[in-house]
Design an enzyme around this catalytic site. Sequence first.
Site, PDB file in Angstrom:
ATOM      1  N   HIS A 188       0.815  -1.214   0.000  1.00 27.97           N
ATOM      2  CA  HIS A 188       0.000   0.000   0.000  1.00 27.97           C
ATOM      3  C   HIS A 188       0.847   1.262   0.000  1.00 27.97           C
ATOM      4  O   HIS A 188       0.467   2.278  -0.567  1.00 27.97           O
ATOM      5  CB  HIS A 188      -0.982  -0.011   1.180  1.00 27.97           C
ATOM      6  CG  HIS A 188      -2.341  -0.445   0.765  1.00 27.97           C
ATOM      7  ND1 HIS A 188      -3.227  -1.055   1.602  1.00 27.97           N
ATOM      8  CD2 HIS A 188      -2.964  -0.361  -0.431  1.00 27.97           C
ATOM      9  CE1 HIS A 188      -4.335  -1.325   0.949  1.00 27.97           C
ATOM     10  NE2 HIS A 188      -4.191  -0.918  -0.295  1.00 27.97           N
ATOM     11  N   GLU A 430      -8.565 -14.822 -21.580  1.00 29.87           N
ATOM     12  CA  GLU A 430      -7.329 -14.926 -20.794  1.00 29.87           C
ATOM     13  C   GLU A 430      -6.855 -16.363 -20.662  1.00 29.87           C
ATOM     14  O   GLU A 430      -5.899 -16.644 -19.949  1.00 29.87           O
ATOM     15  CB  GLU A 430      -7.481 -14.259 -19.417  1.00 29.87           C
ATOM     16  CG  GLU A 430      -8.620 -14.755 -18.566  1.00 29.87           C
ATOM     17  CD  GLU A 430      -8.703 -14.031 -17.220  1.00 29.87           C
ATOM     18  OE1 GLU A 430      -7.743 -13.366 -16.814  1.00 29.87           O
ATOM     19  OE2 GLU A 430      -9.763 -14.147 -16.577  1.00 29.87           O
ATOM     20  N   ASN A 453      -2.313 -10.795 -18.646  1.00 26.53           N
ATOM     21  CA  ASN A 453      -1.568 -11.222 -17.451  1.00 26.53           C
ATOM     22  C   ASN A 453      -1.690 -12.737 -17.290  1.00 26.53           C
ATOM     23  O   ASN A 453      -0.726 -13.428 -17.005  1.00 26.53           O
ATOM     24  CB  ASN A 453      -2.113 -10.528 -16.199  1.00 26.53           C
ATOM     25  CG  ASN A 453      -2.063  -9.025 -16.317  1.00 26.53           C
ATOM     26  OD1 ASN A 453      -1.377  -8.504 -17.189  1.00 26.53           O
ATOM     27  ND2 ASN A 453      -2.799  -8.321 -15.481  1.00 26.53           N
ATOM     28  N   ASP A 454      -2.914 -13.226 -17.494  1.00 23.70           N
ATOM     29  CA  ASP A 454      -3.112 -14.667 -17.427  1.00 23.70           C
ATOM     30  C   ASP A 454      -2.833 -15.337 -18.765  1.00 23.70           C
ATOM     31  O   ASP A 454      -2.247 -16.417 -18.807  1.00 23.70           O
ATOM     32  CB  ASP A 454      -4.540 -14.987 -16.971  1.00 23.70           C
ATOM     33  CG  ASP A 454      -4.656 -14.898 -15.452  1.00 23.70           C
ATOM     34  OD1 ASP A 454      -3.730 -15.377 -14.766  1.00 23.70           O
ATOM     35  OD2 ASP A 454      -5.644 -14.339 -14.958  1.00 23.70           O
ATOM     36  N   ARG A 464       3.065 -16.317 -13.582  1.00 26.63           N
ATOM     37  CA  ARG A 464       3.229 -14.858 -13.614  1.00 26.63           C
ATOM     38  C   ARG A 464       3.886 -14.293 -12.360  1.00 26.63           C
ATOM     39  O   ARG A 464       4.371 -13.170 -12.365  1.00 26.63           O
ATOM     40  CB  ARG A 464       1.877 -14.169 -13.884  1.00 26.63           C
ATOM     41  CG  ARG A 464       0.845 -14.358 -12.818  1.00 26.63           C
ATOM     42  CD  ARG A 464      -0.551 -13.955 -13.299  1.00 26.63           C
ATOM     43  NE  ARG A 464      -0.956 -12.651 -12.819  1.00 26.63           N
ATOM     44  CZ  ARG A 464      -2.183 -12.139 -12.968  1.00 26.63           C
ATOM     45  NH1 ARG A 464      -3.114 -12.846 -13.619  1.00 26.63           N
ATOM     46  NH2 ARG A 464      -2.493 -10.974 -12.509  1.00 26.63           N
ATOM     47  N   CYS A 501      -7.231  -5.660 -21.296  1.00 24.90           N
ATOM     48  CA  CYS A 501      -7.094  -5.072 -19.966  1.00 24.90           C
ATOM     49  C   CYS A 501      -5.923  -5.661 -19.204  1.00 24.90           C
ATOM     50  O   CYS A 501      -5.754  -5.393 -18.019  1.00 24.90           O
ATOM     51  CB  CYS A 501      -8.392  -5.202 -19.173  1.00 24.90           C
ATOM     52  SG  CYS A 501      -8.920  -6.908 -18.985  1.00 24.90           S
TER      53      CYS A 501
HETATM   54  C1  PEP Z   1      -5.405 -10.458 -16.789  1.00 25.98           C
HETATM   55  O1  PEP Z   1      -5.321 -11.652 -16.493  1.00 25.98           O
HETATM   56  O2  PEP Z   1      -4.792  -9.952 -17.747  1.00 25.98           O
HETATM   57  C2  PEP Z   1      -6.220  -9.535 -15.986  1.00 25.98           C
HETATM   58  C3  PEP Z   1      -6.414  -8.290 -16.355  1.00 25.98           C
HETATM   59  O3  PEP Z   1      -6.754  -9.997 -14.836  1.00 25.98           O
HETATM   60  P1  PEP Z   1      -5.956 -10.197 -13.459  1.00 25.98           P
HETATM   61  O4  PEP Z   1      -4.622  -9.523 -13.605  1.00 25.98           O
HETATM   62  O5  PEP Z   1      -6.818  -9.611 -12.421  1.00 25.98           O
HETATM   63  O6  PEP Z   1      -5.841 -11.691 -13.376  1.00 25.98           O
HETATM   64 MG    MG Z   2      -6.698 -12.575 -15.122  1.00 26.99          MG
END
Ligand code: PEP
Ligand code: MG
Length: 569
Positions: A188, A430, A453-454, A464, A501
């Site tokens: 934080h 994802e 990200n996933d 990751r 995203c």
């Molecule tokens: C992703 O997986 O790219 C994503 C945006 O979700 P999170 O990072 O919350 O898993």
């Molecule tokens: Mg994700």
Amino acid sequence: MAEQIRGKGVIAGIAIGNIMMAGQNIDGYLAGYQPGNKDIENQKIKDAVQAVVSVLQTNIKTLQEKDMAEQAAILEAHRMLAQDPAMAENMAAKLETTGSAPHAILEAAKESAAIFEGMDDPYFRERATDIRDVGKRIAKYILGVKEPEIGDAPVILCGEEIEPSVIASLPTEKIAGVILGLGSTTSHAVIIAKARAIPTVVGLGDKIKEIPDGGQVIVDGERGDIVIRPDETQLADYREKIKKQDELKAYYAQLAPLPAITTDGVKTELMANIGSHNDVDAALTYGAEGVGLFRSEFVFMGSSSIPNEDDQFKAYKEAIEKCQGKLCVIRTMDIGGDKPLPYLNIPPEENPFLGYRAVRISLERKDLFLPQIKAILRAGVFGKAAIMIPMIINVSEFKAVRQIVEEAKLELSHEGKAYSDSVQLGIMVETPAAAVMTPVLAKYVDFFSIGTNDLVQYTLAVDRGNSSIAHLYNHFNPAVLTLIQRTATAAKEHGIWCGMCGEMASDPYAAVILMAMGLSELSMSAPSIPRVKEKLRSVSSTQAKEILADVMKLEDGDEIKTYLQKVLD
Ligand code: PEP
Ligand code: MG
């Protein structure tokens, strides 16, 4: 003699200033503390809690007035922790055994913090710091320990671990930089520093002991360098860099109201990823054109029990309203994986990222999912909303979701509650399975948002969160790019929109080829928006398509990255 040490740069920027050690050691005060009888000590706890709550309330108000909503929310969470009845009970119990108010408070906080510390998820582990922070603050009040006082010149705050409340309570202009011995990007203290764009270096470990209290240092938050006792030449060099940095900041601020449009008129929507309705205001100041990902699991994680339909409705409504008619995409809870939810009592799993998570839980736990969908549909009345489903791997899951959405609407009608019928329903792409199946999925959904990200971790089989294989985690890997392109093409063929995203969207080089692939929306942490916008405004779509064609002929992710830097810098 100047000395240089290196940590991990987490918030870019240069700062020069004198060190102010924060996060003081209160052991000496504790050792000298003389407790009174039980009633006196009990009363001291109550008074101290009240005093700390009142200071927090004042700080929260100031931050809100300054539109620093995210930081206000962190202090609000501290206020709630300070007033948590379970915490009060535990303090009283500890008073029975210790007989001393400050010891009882610190022990109760330590016990609660230990529960969070033992969790796998780094987000929860970091919350342990918040609990210890609140406990220490209350104890400090009783011990009469003052918070750091800062004079006219801004300082570099330095500490093994700095309580988030210390940073949040100081005015931005008084903190030039932050140095943390521990700390990660999800702590934080770092979140607050990031929202204020304060140059920050973390992870110095034992090297932090070499930094002298009160001494002059230079912090390079990009490279992670700390120059201790800099000489005149170093100071002059870095002052020059600060001048350039200030010019860049002013330039980025000018970009905020401008669209992300190529030189030949192709527009990309740049949106923000948020974890709370409190993040929207700050996001808009960076030029976000709405919210592309509201991680709703944080609404669940910020609560000690399941938030009901009305509680969720309030949080979503506020986010949607703050978007002022711009789209607000709410992702249904993505619990599991690295985000456990203690009160759901999900047993530990061998491979949580491949386990019971996200939509898999939602479809089994209709008691959780249906109220969430109802809350979003109701909140949709107050603006433009979309529902986004995480971790989809096949069409049947989506069909089951659609059925629950219809059921939610029916229930709302029977209950006489107003809801929006125009809330879009889309999915996160994802998993490699979803990406491969996008030509089929596109027939059913309103939109795709690619969660790299996933998607990167599943496609490349690279965890990751594992730093020893971080070099393999590359969003430019051709396998990943092929899946993204397939998704974008499927969306285009079925006339639906496709965005992203995942973190890849915040990479300006990636943004150019994503736009060329046909992605119309990129959602990212808000401070990344200006850099991405700048890059998109510097190219034409024809040029971007040529670059994309070249990229898709290359055979290696690192090669692609180097090539993009060469042609786009
Ligand atoms: C992703 O997986 O790219 C994503 C945006 O979700 P999170 O990072 O919350 O898993
Ligand atoms: Mg994700």
